[in-house]
Motif scaffolding. Structure first.
Motif, PDB file in Angstrom:
ATOM      1  N   PRO A  78       1.060  -1.601   0.204  1.00 16.38           N
ATOM      2  CA  PRO A  78       0.130  -0.407  -0.274  1.00 16.38           C
ATOM      3  C   PRO A  78       0.669   0.935  -0.008  1.00 16.38           C
ATOM      4  N   SER A  79       1.707   1.561   0.841  1.00 15.43           N
ATOM      5  CA  SER A  79       2.284   2.396   1.110  1.00 15.43           C
ATOM      6  C   SER A  79       3.263   3.015  -0.924  1.00 15.43           C
ATOM      7  N   HIS A  80       3.945   1.925  -1.232  1.00 16.77           N
ATOM      8  CA  HIS A  80       4.079   1.809  -2.803  1.00 16.77           C
ATOM      9  C   HIS A  80       3.396   2.230  -3.996  1.00 16.77           C
ATOM     10  N   VAL A  81       2.016   2.179  -3.456  1.00 13.70           N
ATOM     11  CA  VAL A  81       0.657   1.626  -4.298  1.00 13.70           C
ATOM     12  C   VAL A  81       0.740   3.663  -4.228  1.00 13.70           C
ATOM     13  N   LEU A  82       0.312   3.861  -3.820  1.00 19.04           N
ATOM     14  CA  LEU A  82      -0.856   5.656  -3.286  1.00 19.04           C
ATOM     15  C   LEU A  82       0.736   6.370  -2.694  1.00 19.04           C
TER      16      LEU A  82
ATOM     17  N   HIS B   7      12.057   5.163  -0.663  1.00 17.46           N
ATOM     18  CA  HIS B   7      11.185   3.431  -0.385  1.00 17.46           C
ATOM     19  C   HIS B   7      10.177   3.511  -0.775  1.00 17.46           C
ATOM     20  N   THR B   8       9.419   3.945  -1.998  1.00 20.99           N
ATOM     21  CA  THR B   8       8.128   3.619  -2.539  1.00 20.99           C
ATOM     22  C   THR B   8       7.946   3.696  -4.091  1.00 20.99           C
ATOM     23  N   VAL B   9       8.638   2.210  -4.491  1.00 21.67           N
ATOM     24  CA  VAL B   9       8.423   2.528  -5.190  1.00 21.67           C
ATOM     25  C   VAL B   9       7.095   1.826  -5.972  1.00 21.67           C
ATOM     26  N   HIS B  10       7.002   2.197  -7.445  1.00 24.35           N
ATOM     27  CA  HIS B  10       5.688   1.690  -7.636  1.00 24.35           C
ATOM     28  C   HIS B  10       5.541   1.988  -9.410  1.00 24.35           C
ATOM     29  N   PRO B  11       6.291   1.010 -10.059  1.00 26.85           N
ATOM     30  CA  PRO B  11       6.370   1.329 -11.652  1.00 26.85           C
ATOM     31  C   PRO B  11       5.133   1.968 -12.044  1.00 26.85           C
ATOM     32  N   PRO B  12       4.240   1.722 -11.728  1.00 29.23           N
ATOM     33  CA  PRO B  12       3.131   1.844 -12.211  1.00 29.23           C
ATOM     34  C   PRO B  12       3.303   3.942 -12.001  1.00 29.23           C
TER      35      PRO B  12
END
Length: 175
Positions: A73-77, A116-121
């Protein structure tokens, strides 16, 4: 040179097979998440853009690979929202230019790694902020909140509900 080129061969690996039940849970989550976003977009927020291309890639991560660090969740948001802000800033400063697009993607990667929130999208959300056209550009600084933030929250709620229905799944792994 031989060592350098040898790295490009890759290594043989045994990839685990995904069973039909797991694939069905992924389908159910992705369908439900996107259906809710599409319904909200057409019925409730008909004047607002709520459907963004990066949500397709987010769906793959949170429904088909919920154990991935990129799906937490932290990465996505935060990865998506921070990247969207960066994309809007690049557009505001440089317009829809090739350099602005390159900066939006590369700066979003830099910020996601540092936070530290890598989310490719998230990088796609940054690119869409620059290259998305008039409907995205007129949202301005609202773009990171609606559609990006709101859409991520909707998909995360569905992911938490659907992924935890299956006995063998647990989502999230961490917040």
């Amino acid at each position: 040179m031989k060592t350098y080129l040898g790295k490009m061969r890759g290594e043989p690996t045994q990839r685990p097979r995904v069973g039909w039940q797991d694939a069905c849970w992924s389908w159910l989550g992705a369908f439900t998440g996107m259906a809710v976003i599409c319904w909200l977009s057409s019925a409730w927020l008909s004047q607002q853009l709520l459907i963004v291309g990066s949500f397709g890639a987010t769906s793959v991560l949170i429904y088909a690979a919920p154990e991935s660090p990129f799906a937490q969740p932290s990465h996505v948001l935060f990865g998506s929202v921070l990247s969207a802000f960066i994309g809007v800033g690049c557009y505001q400063l440089l317009g829809a230019t090739p350099i602005s697009m390159a900066l939006a993607v590369s700066l979003s990667i830099l910020v996601m790694q540092l936070t530290h929130t890598v989310h490719p999208p998230g990088a796609a959300a940054a690119l869409i902020a620059v290259a998305g056209g008039a409907s995205v550009h007129k949202l301005g600084w609202w773009y990171p909140l609606i559609p990006i933030g709101a859409g991520c929250i909707v998909m995360l709620v569905v992911a938490i509900l659907v992924n935890n229905l299956a006995r063998h799944r647990r989502y999230p792994r961490y917040w």
